[in-house]
Design a protein around this motif. Structure first.
Motif, PDB file in Angstrom:
ATOM      1  N   THR B  42       0.536  -1.246   0.251  1.00  0.00           N
ATOM      2  CA  THR B  42       0.247  -0.202  -0.059  1.00  0.00           C
ATOM      3  C   THR B  42       0.905   1.073  -0.218  1.00  0.00           C
ATOM      4  O   THR B  42       0.402   2.235  -0.934  1.00  0.00           O
ATOM      5  CB  THR B  42      -0.786   0.244   1.457  1.00  0.00           C
ATOM      6  OG1 THR B  42      -2.097  -0.658   1.145  1.00  0.00           O
ATOM      7  CG2 THR B  42      -1.370   1.061   1.312  1.00  0.00           C
ATOM      8  N   ASP B 160      -5.720  -0.569  -4.597  1.00  0.00           N
ATOM      9  CA  ASP B 160      -5.896  -0.913  -3.100  1.00  0.00           C
ATOM     10  C   ASP B 160      -6.714  -2.173  -2.821  1.00  0.00           C
ATOM     11  O   ASP B 160      -7.446  -1.638  -2.190  1.00  0.00           O
ATOM     12  CB  ASP B 160      -4.979   0.193  -2.427  1.00  0.00           C
ATOM     13  CG  ASP B 160      -4.371  -0.178  -0.990  1.00  0.00           C
ATOM     14  OD1 ASP B 160      -4.227  -1.743  -1.539  1.00  0.00           O
ATOM     15  OD2 ASP B 160      -3.623   0.253  -0.104  1.00  0.00           O
ATOM     16  N   GLU B 161      -6.374  -3.235  -3.080  1.00  0.00           N
ATOM     17  CA  GLU B 161      -6.864  -4.146  -3.026  1.00  0.00           C
ATOM     18  C   GLU B 161      -8.800  -3.936  -3.339  1.00  0.00           C
ATOM     19  O   GLU B 161      -9.253  -4.262  -2.128  1.00  0.00           O
ATOM     20  CB  GLU B 161      -6.874  -4.651  -1.034  1.00  0.00           C
ATOM     21  CG  GLU B 161      -5.044  -4.883  -1.285  1.00  0.00           C
ATOM     22  CD  GLU B 161      -5.291  -6.346   0.315  1.00  0.00           C
ATOM     23  OE1 GLU B 161      -6.110  -6.930   0.744  1.00  0.00           O
ATOM     24  OE2 GLU B 161      -4.417  -5.837   0.558  1.00  0.00           O
TER      25      GLU B 161
END
Ligand SMILES: Nc1ncnc2c1ncn2[C@@H]1O[C@H](COP(=O)(O)OP(=O)(O)OP(=O)(O)O)[C@@H](O)[C@H]1O
Ligand SMILES: [Mg+2]
Lengths: 254, 369
Positions: B42, B160-161
């Motif tokens: 991240t 991000d995810e």
């Protein structure tokens, strides 16, 4: 009790009580005037400070401390001190009511802004909103239920407390109440108290309508819009922990 | 191209989340950052749009230093999608999607027209436009998040995810949609996940991070599975990597054998005659497989289509890899995988042994190359 009710009804029925400077309409106008000025001033002071502190995440404990400190001041005491140092008149009343109105608005704005989902703020920043844009387009609209909650609390308290104006030579609905007290006329006292209560409730209803009008429907679906800022002081104390678990979004180097 | 040059992030508390990272993200490709929790994925991603400020090195986008201009300006040109969707609760779905066009000063009408197009592109029905985020499912919210990130047509998309908070079925759906979108749009996508399967499925290139923000391997997914750089990567890509690696080998040249089939109205005698090794496949009039019959079964009258033995997975000769071919063979009750064409009509059979032979050939070719 029944007799008092009948007397109060008769008092309201007496047209003499509805005309002139001491009549109900004029007293209501005065009372509103004494109340609106400190409420507007409190909005101008408390909302920007609460918003700035809530947005930056720094100084929250200070805001909560100040708000709680101001809340614990006794109004009559404050008024007495102010009158001693200034003089009788509207100014000390306005200041005393301002001190009353600031804490719920400050706490409500601060809690409202700082409780906006961090992911939402992160997304706003990540999409290229500047800090003022984040505050005005995202944080304040989402904080609106709590800000208006604070405003409703402040308004109720100010309208109820504005009666003390009559203590220091200003009029308003307090005049009806205190002039009744002076001559032990319980009917007049009850009528004055009733008028203050009704005015406070009407003002609250008007703000509730405003709330329905300006709070986004998207905020109504998930949480109750009647949350009041009076519960706010409990939340900021948990904030530092809840924040440190999610990585703090860093401000860009400027 | 996004280029990391000796990029380091040391947080004020001393944590080094990313350490001297060198990496080049290719244009128009999906690059996946994968690795265990806390390895700095991240942080690396968020340094690209300056949501995290780097403390060492440089990041270049198309040759220019990201620190050169204004951060908000930079971010308006980069799509950003996060796990919790981060949709604005107080704005309708349409206005959420229109956010960046509005920030760029497009004007309300044009921004909303664009948002409507985007909603359609990501497969959201127009009725959703006036709803609010709280009224959407998690999967729908993520679609809105993707639409919002794409609204101003940025060349770069950071994710991000984005799909890790939805259930596995929806996740697979969203992954397929992303691949479809990407085949249309050709964005430069940086995608963070901790799920190696997702990484291997989506990535044109996969960067495996190890704790401390160090790059363990940066490679195409097929290579990652076939030749992990070290024990860490080997352990991380997990079990069955040999089998999963077959997914990256083309099935071109895999021999398609004969397959005995009968129509759904066949008699017992016709079945007995057609059967090879005791099995025959029943097909519909259009040639689509219906199921298997075993000759040993009491075959009195004509074929009963309700009593067929269910077949395994189908091997699509035009689209599938060796993995699809092998799975068809392994999952078939007769041991013969059913090969079909793009229309789903049966074209022949495939044997596990042939797949393994093709694998051996592919390895030899690669070693020679
Ligand atoms: N604001 C911060 N302050 C201090 N340390 C941080 C901060 N943000 C992240 N870290 C640390 O940096 C390291 C990398 O964090 P990062 O969020 O990049 O990991 P990640 O690979 O995305 O993990 P995950 O898969 O759990 O999301 C971790 O050790 C984390 O604790
Ligand atoms: Mg992460």
């Amino acid at each position: 009790m029944g007799a008092l009710l009948a007397d109060v009804a008769a008092w309201f029925g007496d047209s003499a009580n509805w005309t002139g400077a001491a009549g109900v309409p004029n007293r209501v106008l005065e009372h509103l005037q004494y109340s609106i000025v400190p409420i507007l001033l409190a909005l101008l002071i408390a909302v920007p400070i609460g918003a700035a502190v809530g947005h930056s995440g720094r100084g929250g404990f200070l805001v909560v401390g100040v708000a709680n400190g101001m809340r614990s001041l006794p109004e009559l005491g404050v008024l007495t001190i102010l009158v001693t140092f200034m003089s009788v008149g509207l100014l000390p009343v306005t200041i005393a009511l301002l001190i009353l109105a600031i804490p719920p608005l400050l706490a409500g704005t601060y809690a409202g802004v700082s409780n906006v989902d961090r992911a939402v703020v992160d997304a706003a920043r990540g999409m290229g909103m500047t800090e003022p844009e984040i505050l005005t387009k995202v944080e304040l609209p989402n904080a609106l239920p709590l800000i208006i909650g604070g405003l409703r609390t402040a308004t109720l308290q100010v309208i109820a407390t504005a009666a003390i104006a009559a203590f220091v030579g200003v009029d308003g609905l307090g005049r009806i109440l205190f002039s009744g007290l002076a001559v032990r006329d319980y009917t007049r006292m009850a009528a004055g108290a009733l008028l203050i209560a009704v005015l406070a409730l009407l003002a609250d209803a008007a703000l509730a309508a405003l709330q329905r009008l300006i709070v986004s429907p998207g905020l109504r679906t998930s949480t109750s819009s009647r949350r009041r800022a009076v519960v706010a002081p409990a939340q900021p104390e948990q904030l530092p922990q809840s924040r440190s678990t999610t990585p703090e979004p860093e401000l860009a180097r400027s | 191209m996004i280029e990391f040059r000796g990029v380091t992030k040391r947080f004020p508390d001393g944590t080094v989340a990313v350490d001297a990272l060198d990496l080049a993200v290719e244009d128009g490709k999906i690059t996946v950052f994968v690795g265990p929790s806390g390895c700095g994925k991240t942080t690396s991603l968020r340094m690209i749009n300056r949501m995290v400020e780097l403390t060492g090195g440089t990041i270049l986008i198309d040759g220019s230093d990201i620190m050169a201009g204004d951060a908000a300006q930079l971010r308006r040109g980069i799509g950003y999608v996060i796990q919790q969707s981060g949709l604005f609760p107080h704005r309708s779905i349409l206005d959420n999607v229109a956010t960046v066009p509005l920030l760029l000063g497009w004007g309300k009408r044009k921004a909303r027209e664009r948002a409507t197009e985007l909603m359609e592109l990501v497969g959201l029905s127009p009725e959703m436009a006036q709803r609010y985020p709280a009224q959407l499912s998690g999967g729908q919210q993520q679609r809105v998040g993707v639409a919002r990130a794409l609204a101003a047509d940025p060349p770069i998309l950071l994710m991000d995810e984005p799909f890790s908070a939805v259930d596995p079925v929806v996740r697979e759906n969203l992954q397929d949609e992303l691949l479809r979108l990407q085949s249309e749009l050709g964005k430069t996508i940086v995608f963070v996940t901790h799920d190696i399967d997702e990484a291997v499925k989506l990535g044109d290139k996969v960067a495996v991070f190890r704790t401390g923000g160090l790059l363990a391997q940066y490679d195409e997914p097929g290579h990652l599975l076939a030749r992990p750089a070290d024990d860490f990567v080997d352990g991380f890509v997990g079990r069955d990597r040999g089998y999963r690696g077959l997914g990256f080998l083309s099935a071109n040249g895999l021999p398609v054998g004969e397959l005995s089939t009968v129509g759904s109205g066949a008699t017992g005698d016709q079945v007995r005659e057609a059967a090879r090794d005791g099995w025959t496949l029943v097909v519909s009039d259009a040639g689509h497989p219906l199921g298997w019959v075993q000759v040993g079964q009491a075959l009195s009258g004509p074929v009963d289509t309700d009593a067929l033995i269910a077949g395994g997975s189908l091997y699509d000769t035009e689209a599938d890899s060796l993995r699809g071919a092998l799975d068809a063979a392994l999952s078939s009750p007769s041991g013969l995988g059913v090969a079909v064409d793009a229309s789903g009509a049966v074209v022949g059979s495939v044997r596990a042994a042939d797949v393994l032979a093709a694998l051996a050939t592919a390895r030899r070719d690669e070693a020679a190359a």
